[in-house]
Write an enzyme that holds these catalytic residues in place. Structure first.
Site, PDB file in Angstrom:
ATOM      1  N   CYS A 194       0.841  -1.206   0.000  1.00  0.00           N
ATOM      2  CA  CYS A 194       0.000   0.000   0.000  1.00  0.00           C
ATOM      3  C   CYS A 194       0.871   1.248   0.000  1.00  0.00           C
ATOM      4  O   CYS A 194       2.000   1.237   0.494  1.00  0.00           O
ATOM      5  CB  CYS A 194      -0.890   0.051   1.244  1.00  0.00           C
ATOM      6  SG  CYS A 194      -2.001  -1.335   1.470  1.00  0.00           S
ATOM      7  N   ASP A 195       0.311   2.318  -0.529  1.00  0.00           N
ATOM      8  CA  ASP A 195       0.965   3.610  -0.428  1.00  0.00           C
ATOM      9  C   ASP A 195      -0.091   4.703  -0.457  1.00  0.00           C
ATOM     10  O   ASP A 195      -1.024   4.646  -1.268  1.00  0.00           O
ATOM     11  CB  ASP A 195       1.956   3.838  -1.568  1.00  0.00           C
ATOM     12  CG  ASP A 195       2.785   5.086  -1.334  1.00  0.00           C
ATOM     13  OD1 ASP A 195       3.785   4.994  -0.593  1.00  0.00           O
ATOM     14  OD2 ASP A 195       2.432   6.162  -1.851  1.00  0.00           O
TER      15      ASP A 195
END
Length: 208
Positions: free
Chosen positions: A73-74
């Site tokens: 995730c980012d």
């Protein structure tokens, strides 16, 4: 039965998953976010940036596992035609809050899910969730106290929803779990895309 691997050092993401019935293996990717963003060229589409970073994080750790589902995730805040990651310093966070206070922005979270079998990627699904954040205008004293806490320095957009920063968010439009760092509705769909169900992961975590 595959294990879920979280390719992130974020304690908030880990807590979201644990509260949702999954106790993942954690591996920190060590991806150079600034270098990867720069490699995307001038004026990349913001959604493409966070998805590319999420995928890079997942791919960086997948070789460590024989049978797993790796999630990367980012998150970044898009506000005023600027894409903001972690400020890292009080000075940068203060400037960002001067621009954010009383305004609205879009918290973008890229997600990548990679199915690993025999140590190699056999299926990949990725996507981006967007949640509109409406910020309040904290007093100078409250903002300085918030900056001094250190919390906003290591989070995307220099704020949190589930911590001290929640005092300064008037409302959101979208998925709250995505703002915290990992959007459960989107991850559920991406898991299905790579042939994995929540029931399998819940069973692996002892919740069935």
């Amino acid at each position: 039965m595959p294990r879920l691997v979280l390719a992130s050092a974020s304690p908030a993401r880990l807590e979201v998953l644990r509260k949702a019935g999954i106790d993942p293996v954690v591996r920190v990717s060590g991806v150079d976010e600034d270098a990867l963003t720069a490699a995307l060229g001038l004026d990349p589409v913001p959604e493409d940036v966070v998805v590319a970073l999420a995928l890079a994080k997942a791919e960086a750790v997948l070789a460590e596992f024989d049978d797993a589902v790796v999630v990367g995730c980012d998150s970044m805040l898009s506000i005023g035609d600027e894409l903001q990651g972690k400020p890292h310093s009080v000075e940068v966070a203060r400037r960002r809050w001067a621009a954010m206070a009383g305004r609205s922005g879009d918290l973008l979270t890229g997600h990548a899910v990679v199915r690993v079998v025999d140590g190699r990627s056999v299926a990949v699904a990725a996507g981006c969730s967007s949640t509109k954040i409406h910020f309040s205008e904290p007093s100078s004293a409250d903002l300085e106290a918030y900056l001094a806490s250190g919390e906003p320095l290591s989070v995307a957009g220099a704020f949190t929803l589930d911590g001290l920063g929640g005092w300064f968010v008037d409302r959101i439009e979208g998925d709250p779990s995505s703002v915290i760092g990992i959007g459960l509705p989107l991850v559920r769909r991406l898991l299905a895309d790579v042939g994995t169900s929540l029931s399998e992961l819940w069973a692996d975590s002892g919740n069935q």
